[in-house]
Design a protein around this motif. Structure first.
Motif, mmCIF file in Angstrom:
data_model
loop_
_atom_site.group_PDB
_atom_site.id
_atom_site.type_symbol
_atom_site.label_atom_id
_atom_site.label_comp_id
_atom_site.label_asym_id
_atom_site.label_seq_id
_atom_site.Cartn_x
_atom_site.Cartn_y
_atom_site.Cartn_z
ATOM 1 N N ILE A 1 -6.766 -0.899 -4.979
ATOM 2 C CA ILE A 1 -6.818 -2.542 -4.337
ATOM 3 C C ILE A 1 -5.800 -3.483 -5.224
ATOM 4 O O ILE A 1 -5.283 -4.394 -4.814
ATOM 5 N N ASP A 2 -5.916 -3.447 -6.356
ATOM 6 C CA ASP A 2 -5.290 -4.961 -6.896
ATOM 7 C C ASP A 2 -3.843 -4.159 -7.071
ATOM 8 O O ASP A 2 -3.378 -5.560 -7.091
ATOM 9 N N SER A 3 -3.539 -3.621 -6.278
ATOM 10 C CA SER A 3 -2.286 -3.339 -7.346
ATOM 11 C C SER A 3 -0.888 -3.482 -5.529
ATOM 12 O O SER A 3 0.679 -3.250 -5.551
ATOM 13 N N ILE A 4 -1.875 -2.885 -4.602
ATOM 14 C CA ILE A 4 -0.716 -2.154 -3.870
ATOM 15 C C ILE A 4 -1.291 -3.492 -2.626
ATOM 16 O O ILE A 4 -2.871 -2.959 -1.870
ATOM 17 N N LYS A 5 -0.595 -3.950 -1.937
ATOM 18 C CA LYS A 5 -0.966 -5.263 -1.185
ATOM 19 C C LYS A 5 -0.788 -4.917 -0.213
ATOM 20 O O LYS A 5 0.640 -4.655 0.319
ATOM 21 N N PRO A 6 -0.623 -5.155 1.028
ATOM 22 C CA PRO A 6 0.173 -5.452 2.619
ATOM 23 C C PRO A 6 1.372 -6.461 2.785
ATOM 24 O O PRO A 6 1.984 -6.749 3.842
ATOM 25 N N ASP A 7 0.855 -7.430 2.522
ATOM 26 C CA ASP A 7 2.082 -8.855 2.270
ATOM 27 C C ASP A 7 3.830 -8.502 2.134
ATOM 28 O O ASP A 7 3.581 -7.518 1.115
ATOM 29 N N GLY A 8 4.474 -8.609 3.592
ATOM 30 C CA GLY A 8 5.654 -8.584 3.025
ATOM 31 C C GLY A 8 6.343 -7.259 3.944
ATOM 32 O O GLY A 8 7.151 -6.771 3.357
ATOM 33 N N LEU A 9 5.607 -6.227 4.248
ATOM 34 C CA LEU A 9 5.454 -5.014 4.392
ATOM 35 C C LEU A 9 5.908 -5.075 6.089
ATOM 36 O O LEU A 9 5.647 -5.539 6.792
ATOM 37 N N SER A 10 6.389 -3.578 5.861
ATOM 38 C CA SER A 10 7.423 -3.309 7.896
ATOM 39 C C SER A 10 5.676 -3.167 8.038
ATOM 40 O O SER A 10 4.759 -2.764 7.998
ATOM 41 N N LEU A 11 5.620 -3.121 9.708
ATOM 42 C CA LEU A 11 4.760 -2.277 10.074
ATOM 43 C C LEU A 11 3.993 -1.070 9.723
ATOM 44 O O LEU A 11 2.743 -1.054 9.436
ATOM 45 N N PRO A 12 5.022 0.039 10.199
ATOM 46 C CA PRO A 12 3.454 1.338 9.804
ATOM 47 C C PRO A 12 3.283 1.148 8.459
ATOM 48 O O PRO A 12 2.341 1.263 7.665
ATOM 49 N N ALA A 13 4.150 0.374 7.789
ATOM 50 C CA ALA A 13 4.018 0.824 5.991
ATOM 51 C C ALA A 13 2.787 -0.555 5.601
ATOM 52 O O ALA A 13 1.372 0.056 5.573
ATOM 53 N N LYS A 14 2.448 -2.038 6.674
ATOM 54 C CA LYS A 14 1.184 -2.311 6.408
ATOM 55 C C LYS A 14 0.680 -1.606 6.952
ATOM 56 O O LYS A 14 -1.359 -1.539 6.483
ATOM 57 N N VAL A 15 0.341 -0.616 7.780
ATOM 58 C CA VAL A 15 -1.045 0.082 8.393
ATOM 59 C C VAL A 15 -1.731 0.824 8.069
ATOM 60 O O VAL A 15 -2.526 1.415 7.360
ATOM 61 N N ASP A 16 -0.564 1.558 6.806
ATOM 62 C CA ASP A 16 -1.180 2.948 6.361
ATOM 63 C C ASP A 16 -1.578 2.007 4.808
ATOM 64 O O ASP A 16 -2.251 2.943 4.663
ATOM 65 N N ARG B 1 -6.728 0.907 1.488
ATOM 66 C CA ARG B 1 -7.204 0.021 0.812
ATOM 67 C C ARG B 1 -8.629 0.479 1.843
ATOM 68 O O ARG B 1 -9.213 0.075 0.684
ATOM 69 N N GLY B 2 -8.626 0.429 2.761
ATOM 70 C CA GLY B 2 -10.025 0.981 3.731
ATOM 71 C C GLY B 2 -10.953 1.808 3.053
ATOM 72 O O GLY B 2 -11.769 2.193 2.610
ATOM 73 N N THR B 3 -9.878 2.830 2.372
ATOM 74 C CA THR B 3 -10.324 3.944 2.150
ATOM 75 C C THR B 3 -11.009 3.650 0.862
ATOM 76 O O THR B 3 -12.189 3.733 0.306
ATOM 77 N N ALA B 4 -10.228 2.892 -0.606
ATOM 78 C CA ALA B 4 -10.041 2.674 -1.286
ATOM 79 C C ALA B 4 -11.104 1.633 -1.423
ATOM 80 O O ALA B 4 -12.158 1.866 -2.817
ATOM 81 N N LEU B 5 -11.121 0.579 -0.864
ATOM 82 C CA LEU B 5 -12.768 -0.292 -1.081
ATOM 83 C C LEU B 5 -13.520 0.056 -0.559
ATOM 84 O O LEU B 5 -14.762 0.627 -1.739
ATOM 85 N N GLY B 6 -13.841 0.841 0.199
ATOM 86 C CA GLY B 6 -15.290 2.156 0.203
ATOM 87 C C GLY B 6 -15.581 3.001 -0.635
ATOM 88 O O GLY B 6 -16.278 2.683 -1.017
ATOM 89 N N ASN B 7 -14.737 3.437 -1.740
ATOM 90 C CA ASN B 7 -15.194 3.887 -2.476
ATOM 91 C C ASN B 7 -15.927 3.394 -4.076
ATOM 92 O O ASN B 7 -16.170 3.810 -4.584
ATOM 93 N N VAL B 8 -14.993 2.158 -3.622
ATOM 94 C CA VAL B 8 -15.635 1.590 -4.609
ATOM 95 C C VAL B 8 -16.992 0.455 -4.567
ATOM 96 O O VAL B 8 -17.681 -0.705 -5.156
ATOM 97 N N GLY B 9 -17.279 0.581 -3.628
ATOM 98 C CA GLY B 9 -18.750 -0.248 -2.796
ATOM 99 C C GLY B 9 -18.133 -1.580 -2.009
ATOM 100 O O GLY B 9 -19.340 -2.303 -1.983
ATOM 101 N N LYS B 10 -17.373 -1.599 -1.731
ATOM 102 C CA LYS B 10 -16.738 -2.726 -1.133
ATOM 103 C C LYS B 10 -17.277 -2.694 0.278
ATOM 104 O O LYS B 10 -15.898 -2.667 1.152
#
Length: 931
Positions: free
Chosen positions: A119-134, A139-148
């Motif tokens: 969550i802290d180190s992998i951001k979608p900013d500046g990535l291509s569309l496929p990479a941003k979707v991935d 991040r959605g999975t990780a955020l859910g796993n930490v209770g957010k």
């Protein structure tokens, strides 16, 4: 020529010196050939062969970026995530562009359970569309796993909005929806994923999982079968299908299904095999499989494991079966906290608490379960055991009888009823009931344990020993039975007999932890320290993070009088538990100096926990968090420091600059203001205020802070310097020149000379900047940095010969750095003179991985006709800076000269795509036409 020269002239501040060492291997061409062969192998799915060739390439050139990156991909494709992470990080260290590694690194962090790091180190900013979707999906999975949950939902929604035709965010969200009981939404997502990707096994597995959770076993079986047909060996689908088949008593099919897996490495499969072995009456195999399942779960990363409902349950059941209640409890508390709908987990946690003697909490949990399942015999039995333990015998008897009436038929339940009757004073009836239960099923270890322990508590130790010996006779290969015998013998005072029972249990099942630990304790008690140490060494080799084994080792070494070793093991055990630990600040500094950012941060965090309120320790922690890129944690640490510092101006200024490094100028402003409450005229605090307002880009506040500083300290060079910086921020180089000039007159230094030169360059007057540099050289004729700046100014004027003289003077002095060599190499390339290759190689040895130098070396080699070597370095440079058009021009040129027209064409088209005009673009266009 290569226009990316190192600029000594700075717009806002001096260019920091780069420090580093390295080498350039003499046989770079050979490394390139190994790499190209590895690339062909990897593309042909010969991953082992590719790994071998990549290692060969790295033996020739350990800093070959392209080889590290391809090796990382090869390791990841083979499931070897640890080495893959190392290689991706090495590629990043060597300068690989973030786009190339961000998705696989995020996948690795998710697989390792390092969710907060993702969550802290992998951001979608500046990535291509496929990479941003991935990345958004991960991040959605990780955020859910930490209770957010809200943030997780938002991340998945954003991913779906970016690409409505991608199944990735749909599949990533399904497990979270199932865990939250949102089966209808989960079904919609899974069905849409199947529609979008009908040949994707993961899509069919997701839909089957939804049907499984909804109780549609036939539909789930069909879905899992489809997934397995598309991807044989799909572990989740295989395990789920086998589990359903076992529930349906189709054991032969379950065995056949599991046969496709390497069950020795899959804890869920091992657990299912234990169930199947129990049904066959093979208690020894069942016990062995349970032990192996427990060991496999224990070895998994704790953060990842905390989000895996099935595997947590397997770990809990496996440890519970081995009477390892503390470990079972750890898993169950994690499971029930994250998955409160799991009634089975709540009931098992209550059972663990009963066995651990925590009856009030167990009763609360069981009452909750009974509200959902009012006639559940297992729950009634457990609640009866709670009442029994609390000597509420009548209530216990009532609950046991209710359990029997509800269908409970276990011999353990009958034994519990016997114990409750004993408590009511019905001694003969109670003992008779217990013995009858045991006689009915002497292989029921649970009944044997209950009966034997009750008999011990009743003072009937010979009878308890008889029970233990009888169960060993019934289960001769079951280590749990032998462990019980050892415990009962120990209770009778037969220490040697107890030890022999433990030895036999360990001989039959070397991985059975209860017997191992009991044997260790027996050896320590009897003075057999070498034997105990050997057993502990074996345990710690299997699980280096076993805090209990570490604690036992500490006790052993203390008993042996080896206090240094005992201290070491106590510290390690405390780090795992984590109480009463000590970590020295020197460890933080050592790891930081070695480049171990993660290790430094871990050590600093441990030290901060144990020395709360120590600002020096907390500053070290903040620095490690900043270095690791975890700015949020750093900011929190610094907020705590600000509160603890009270009104210590020196400490607050230090904290403020750390806040700036952590990208939190608001907090730096607060620290500056607080410092000035104690010392209103403190120059350092006032300078901090200006710097913080500059970072906030709040013009009125910057002006106010600067005016206050200059009013309070009218003769300060710092005030004038900051005034010049503010003018540069606002695009006012003429005003900046005047402020820097005034600062220089107050306190001359070379930092101000570089600021003056930069400002003059922006004014289009590099010659005026050169005047200031020459003026400085009159003061400091041996300042080689000044000669380097002067040489760059000569280049800006187009006087390449003068620039060469300046750089050569610096090199001749011996006081040069990689930037000087790089710039001189570029001058020589432009002039077509000298040996720019040798200079660029020397520069790269001093600053390995620097993209400007890598490109310079590649370009020099290309101009020298050494295309194989050039391509190797230019590929490296492109990976570090894929958006740099000039690098792509250089690579395209070298590829074209090597006869690789298709690759050259692609690079030249990419270099020219933005239409910008540079010194090289005409030549690039002509070459592209020829191709």
């Amino acid at each position: 020529m290569n226009s990316r020269l190192y600029r000594y002239l700075r717009i806002l501040a001096c260019v920091p010196l780069l420090a580093g060492g390295g080498h350039v291997h003499a046989d770079a061409a050979k490394a390139g050939r190994f790499y190209e062969d590895a690339l062909v192998r990897f593309q042909g799915n010969d991953v082992p062969g590719a790994i071998i060739q990549l290692k060969n390439a790295l033996q020739q050139d350990r800093d070959m970026l392209a080889a590290h990156l391809l090796l990382a991909k090869a390791y990841l494709s083979s499931g070897d995530v640890g080495p893959a992470e190392v290689e991706f990080k090495e590629a990043l260290r060597l300068g690989a562009d973030r786009e190339v590694v961000v998705v696989p690194l995020a996948q690795i962090y998710l697989m390792q359970g390092r969710y907060q790091l993702l969550i802290d180190s992998i951001k979608p900013d500046g990535l291509s569309l496929p990479a941003k979707v991935d990345v958004l999906s991960l991040r959605g999975t990780a955020l859910g796993n930490v209770g957010k949950s809200i943030d997780a939902t938002r991340s998945f929604e954003e991913a779906r909005a970016l690409d409505s035709l991608s199944p990735v965010p749909l599949l990533a969200e399904v497990p979270r929806l199932i865990a939250g009981g949102e089966l209808d939404v989960a079904r919609v997502r899974a069905e849409r994923a199947v529609e979008l990707a009908p040949d994707l096994a993961a899509a069919h597995n997701a839909l089957a999982s939804v049907k499984h959770a909804a109780g549609d076993l036939a539909g789930a079986l069909a879905g899992y079968e489809k997934a397995i047909s598309l991807q044989p060996g799909f572990v989740d689908a295989v395990v789920a299908r086998a589990g359903i088949l076992i529930d349906l008593s189709r054991d032969a099919e379950a065995v056949s299904t599991l046969a496709v897996l390497d069950t020795a490495s899959e804890p869920r499969a091992r657990y299912l095999q234990a169930l199947l072995a129990t049904r066959r009456g093979d208690a020894a195999a069942a016990s062995r499989y349970m032990e192996e399942a427990a060991g496999l779960v224990d070895a998994l990363p704790s953060e990842w494991l905390a989000t895996q409902e099935q595997i947590l349950m397997v770990g809990a059941l496996a440890h519970y079966s081995g009477r390892q209640y503390e470990k079972a409890r750890k898993y169950l508390e994690a499971l029930t906290g994250r998955y409160p709908r799991n009634i089975g987990a709540r009931r098992l946690l209550a059972a663990v608490l009963v066995d651990m003697g925590e009856y009030p909490r167990a009763a609360t949990l069981l009452d909750q379960v009974l509200r959902d399942l009012p006639d559940d015999p297992q729950t009634l039995h457990l609640l009866g055991r709670v009442q029994l333990a609390q000597k509420r015998y009548a209530r216990a008897t009532e609950l046991f009888e209710r359990a029997l009436a509800a269908g409970g038929r276990s011999s353990e339940l009958q034994a519990s009823l016997g114990a409750s009757r004993l408590g009511q004073g019905e001694r003969a009836a109670g003992i008779s009931n217990l013995k009858a239960a045991f006689e009915h099923n002497p292989q029921d270890l649970g009944v044997a344990v209950t009966l034997a322990n009750l008999l011990v508590r009743e003072g009937q130790k010979p009878d308890a020993l008889a029970v233990a010996m009888r169960v060993v006779e019934a289960l001769p290969d079951d280590p749990s039975a032998l462990n019980l015998l050892g415990l009962i013998k120990a209770s009778t005072g037969d220490a040697e007999g107890a030890r022999q029972a433990y030895v036999e249990a360990v001989r039959k099942s070397p991985g059975f932890m209860p017997a191992q630990l009991n044997l260790i304790r027996a050896d320590i008690e009897s003075g057999r320290l070498d034997e105990a140490r050997s057993l502990l060494d074996t345990l710690l080799r299997k699980n280096k993070r076993d805090g209990i084994a570490m604690y036992e080792m500490a006790m052993l070494e203390q008993r042996a009088g080896r206090h240094a070793e005992a201290s070491r093991w106590f510290e390690r055990a405390a780090a795992e538990r984590p109480n009463d630990v000590r970590i020295v600040l020197g460890l933080v500094e050592l790891r930081s100096a070695a480049g171990d950012r993660v290790g430094a941060r871990e050590a600093a965090y441990g030290l901060a926990l144990r020395r709360k309120g120590d600002l020096g320790v907390m500053a070290a922690l903040a620095n490690t968090e900043i270095a690791a890129g975890d700015l949020r944690s750093a900011q929190q640490t610094l907020r705590e420091m600000t509160a603890l510092a009270e009104f210590d101006a020196t400490a607050l200024v230090r904290i403020g600059y750390l806040q700036l490094a952590a990208a939190n100028p608001d907090a730096a402003v607060y620290a500056a203001r607080k410092a000035m409450q104690g010392r209103p005229a403190d120059l350092a605090a006032m300078a901090l205020m200006v710097q913080a307002e500059r970072m906030r880009k709040d013009s009125p506040a910057v002006d106010s802070a600067l005016q206050a500083l200059r009013k309070q300290h009218p003769g300060s060079s710092i005030g004038m310097r900051l005034a010049g910086d503010v003018a540069m921020d606002r695009g006012q180089p003429a005003q900046a020149v005047e402020r820097y000039r005034q600062a220089f007159e107050l306190q001359p230094d070379f930092d101000l000379v570089t600021r003056l030169a930069s400002a003059h360059v922006l004014l289009g007057k590099p010659e005026q900047g050169a005047v200031w540099v020459r003026r400085w050289l009159q003061r400091a004729p041996d300042d080689m940095s000044a000669y380097s700046v002067l040489a760059e100014l000569e280049m800006r004027k187009g006087d390449w010969v003068a620039a060469r003289r300046g750089y050569e003077k610096v090199v001749a002095s011996g006081r040069f750095d990689a930037r000087t060599l790089n710039n001189l190499a570029n001058v020589l390339i432009h002039l077509g003179e000298g040996d720019p290759v040798a200079l660029a190689q020397q520069a790269l040895a001093m600053a390995p991985g620097d993209v400007a130098i890598v490109d310079t070396l590649g370009w020099a080699l290309a101009r020298a006709g050494r295309y194989d070597e050039a391509i190797r370095h230019l590929r490296d440079a492109r990976l570090r800076a894929p958006q740099d058009a000039e690098i792509r021009w250089h690579l395209g040129f070298a590829l074209a000269r090597q006869g690789r027209a298709d690759e050259a064409r692609a690079e030249l088209q990419a270099a020219l795509q933005d239409g910008a005009q540079s010194a090289w673009t005409d030549e690039a266009r002509e070459l592209l036409k020829k191709l």
